[in-house]
Every structure is written in C-alpha cells, then in structure tokens.
Design an enzyme around this catalytic site. Structure first.
Site, PDB file in Angstrom:
ATOM      1  N   VAL A   7      33.803  24.272  31.445  1.00 43.72           N
ATOM      2  CA  VAL A   7      34.867  24.817  32.271  1.00 43.72           C
ATOM      3  C   VAL A   7      35.230  26.136  31.737  1.00 43.72           C
ATOM      4  CG1 VAL A   7      36.946  24.491  33.689  1.00 43.72           C
ATOM      5  CG2 VAL A   7      35.551  22.410  32.989  1.00 43.72           C
ATOM      6  N   ASN A   9      36.674  30.314  32.985  1.00 45.85           N
ATOM      7  CA  ASN A   9      37.711  31.111  33.728  1.00 45.85           C
ATOM      8  C   ASN A   9      37.102  31.366  35.383  1.00 45.85           C
ATOM      9  OD1 ASN A   9      40.013  31.364  32.040  1.00 45.85           O
ATOM     10  ND2 ASN A   9      38.766  32.303  30.745  1.00 45.85           N
ATOM     11  N   THR A  10      36.023  31.399  35.173  1.00 36.64           N
ATOM     12  CA  THR A  10      35.167  31.949  36.557  1.00 36.64           C
ATOM     13  C   THR A  10      34.270  30.688  37.132  1.00 36.64           C
ATOM     14  OG1 THR A  10      35.034  34.153  35.810  1.00 36.64           O
ATOM     15  CG2 THR A  10      33.671  33.434  37.839  1.00 36.64           C
ATOM     16  N   ASN A  11      33.561  30.130  36.235  1.00 34.63           N
ATOM     17  CA  ASN A  11      32.622  28.957  36.733  1.00 34.63           C
ATOM     18  C   ASN A  11      32.868  27.693  35.910  1.00 34.63           C
ATOM     19  OD1 ASN A  11      31.226  30.727  38.899  1.00 34.63           O
ATOM     20  ND2 ASN A  11      30.401  31.676  37.192  1.00 34.63           N
ATOM     21  N   GLY A 107      39.341  29.303  21.304  1.00 36.02           N
ATOM     22  CA  GLY A 107      38.708  28.688  22.559  1.00 36.02           C
ATOM     23  C   GLY A 107      37.788  27.948  22.415  1.00 36.02           C
ATOM     24  N   ASP A 109      35.029  27.250  23.912  1.00 39.26           N
ATOM     25  CA  ASP A 109      33.748  27.716  24.063  1.00 39.26           C
ATOM     26  C   ASP A 109      33.180  28.227  22.702  1.00 39.26           C
ATOM     27  OD1 ASP A 109      36.006  29.418  24.487  1.00 39.26           O
ATOM     28  OD2 ASP A 109      34.582  30.658  26.071  1.00 39.26           O
ATOM     29  N   ASP A 129      28.898  36.706  23.876  1.00 34.79           N
ATOM     30  CA  ASP A 129      29.077  36.104  25.094  1.00 34.79           C
ATOM     31  C   ASP A 129      29.610  36.774  26.380  1.00 34.79           C
ATOM     32  OD1 ASP A 129      29.349  34.108  27.071  1.00 34.79           O
ATOM     33  OD2 ASP A 129      30.705  32.646  26.050  1.00 34.79           O
ATOM     34  N   THR A 132      33.574  36.110  31.220  1.00 35.23           N
ATOM     35  CA  THR A 132      34.931  36.771  32.004  1.00 35.23           C
ATOM     36  C   THR A 132      35.432  37.664  31.060  1.00 35.23           C
ATOM     37  OG1 THR A 132      35.327  34.501  33.351  1.00 35.23           O
ATOM     38  CG2 THR A 132      37.103  36.264  33.274  1.00 35.23           C
TER      39      THR A 132
END
Length: 255
Positions: A7, A9-11, A107, A109, A129, A132
């Site tokens: 998950v 911030n954008t997709n 984070g 991710d 990466d 966003t």
C-alpha cells in the site's frame, strides 16, 4: 498461493505468488475512503480476472505506508479471504538492522525493499525507489540500514510545477534527447528528467563516497524507474517488483 500487498501513497500493488514466482499482479489507486466491503469485492474481482479464486489464496502479507486504510483493508482480507494478514511492523523478522533509529519512523516499504535487494543482489546495496517520494536507501552486507535519503518524487515535483503556473502544460515524463531545448514542451521535459537524473547520480555518488566500503550495487524500482535506469551507469540493476519479492522473503522468514 500467497497474496502480497504493498500500500503506497498513490497506488496499491498486489501480487500472487505460486511458490517463488509471481503469477499475477495488478495495481489500483489508493483510496482511504473505501469501506472493507468495497476493497474486498474489488480485490476478489481482480483475482478472478487473472483466472484465480479467493480460495486459492492461503495467506496474505501487507506492507503499508498509509495507516488510514489499514483497518478497512485488514477487515476486507478477513471477510473475503478468511485470513488474518501478516502486516509489516516493528517486531517482524526481516534481517534488517536499524542503527540509532526509531523503528516506528522507518517506512515499511524501505525495509521490504532492502530485504529484497540484499537477497537478490547481495550487499552493500543502494535501493533507489522512484515513487511518490524518491528514496535512496543504503544497506550494508550484514543488513544494517546505513542511510535513508528522501526527496520529492518525479510526478510530485512535476505536478507542483504544472499546478503552480498558469501557462505551463502537463507533459510526458521522458528524456527529450537533448538539453538544448527550443520549445516549452522539451524545456519542461529536460528540466524534469535531467534534474532528477542529476539528483540521482549525485546522491548515489555521495552515499558511496561517505560510506567508504565499496563496491556498492545499486538497484532501481518504482513506477517510473525504467526511464532513469536506462540512462545512467550508476544503476546496476532494475527490478520493478522489488517490494513484492521483499514481502515474499519476509513471509518465508516469519512463517
């Protein structure tokens, strides 16, 4: 099969794993206003569109940087797939060592990408990466998270430019082929592309210089990463599904 969910911030990105291989993947826009039923029905239909059924999924793992969506997403997985998902959070075994850092500030991710990069390519390694935000993360060979650099993402910067000016149009993010620009379109494309490329090369060089323990591999990921990876020798590897492989490695480590 394992369902891996990232998950952003954008997709929201999904991947279905059959043993060690991704057999299907899809992405949808992140929308924190959706209910658990909306998320669950959408996900079931996406899985069916790839030729699979909810009963084919035996477990779920989630990495998220959007706390507001997690209650609904967690309930959707429970209700429509009958599983309690494994969620990347402090306490989960990853093999990444955080030095003088509050784990809650990192984070998930970034951790997941580091796990994948170290398993796929070995360390030391820098993960770039292009999401966003553009993130530059350096991991030592033993898994120590040495540095995390964050800058505005390509699309975020471009939208700020378009929305903050009256006459500048939206343009495709591409390499215009030359910095000798003669019109507004290529002027914008050059500024966006070469600006981010200059940032990318400088930050990679600076990280490697100050780390001082080379050679360092560099892997790029993220939606727009291919454009930059193709144009610089600083990036040695490209893996668009890096986060998904990281989730699979972490799942195996914890299960």
């Amino acid at each position: 099969m394992l369902l891996a969910i990232d998950v952003g911030n954008t997709n929201i990105k999904y991947a279905l794993f059959d043993d060690t291989h991704i057999v299907a993947s899809f992405r949808v826009r992140t929308d924190s206003s959706k209910t658990s039923d909306e998320l669950g029905i959408s996900l079931v239909n996406l899985v069916r569109s790839k030729g699979f059924a909810a009963v084919d999924i035996h477990d779920v793992i989630i990495s998220s940087v959007v706390p507001d969506i997690m209650h609904a997403l967690n309930n959707a997985i429970n209700k429509f797939f009958g599983h309690k998902p494994l969620i990347i959070r402090p306490g989960i075994k990853t093999g990444i060592k955080l030095v003088k850092t509050n784990p809650n500030e990192v984070g998930s991710d970034r951790i997941v990408n580091g796990v994948a990069a170290l398993n796929l390519y070995g360390g030391p390694v820098i993960v770039v990466d292009y999401g966003t935000a553009t993130k530059y993360d350096l991991f030592a060979e033993d898994g120590t998270f040495e540095s995390a650099v964050t800058s505005p993402g390509v699309m975020l910067s471009a939208r700020a430019l378009w929305e903050g000016t009256a006459k500048l149009p939206e343009v495709e993010i591409v390499n215009p082929g030359s910095i000798m620009c003669k019109n507004t379109i290529t002027s914008l494309q050059a500024g966006i592309f070469y600006g981010k490329m200059g940032e990318t090369e400088y930050i990679i060089d600076k990280l490697i210089e100050e780390y001082g323990h080379g050679p360092v591999r560099v892997v790029a990921t993220g939606g727009i990463s291919r454009i930059f990876q193709q144009e610089t020798d600083r990036i040695t590897h490209w893996e668009p599904d890096l986060t998904m492989y990281g989730l699979k490695y972490i799942y195996d480590k914890n299960k």
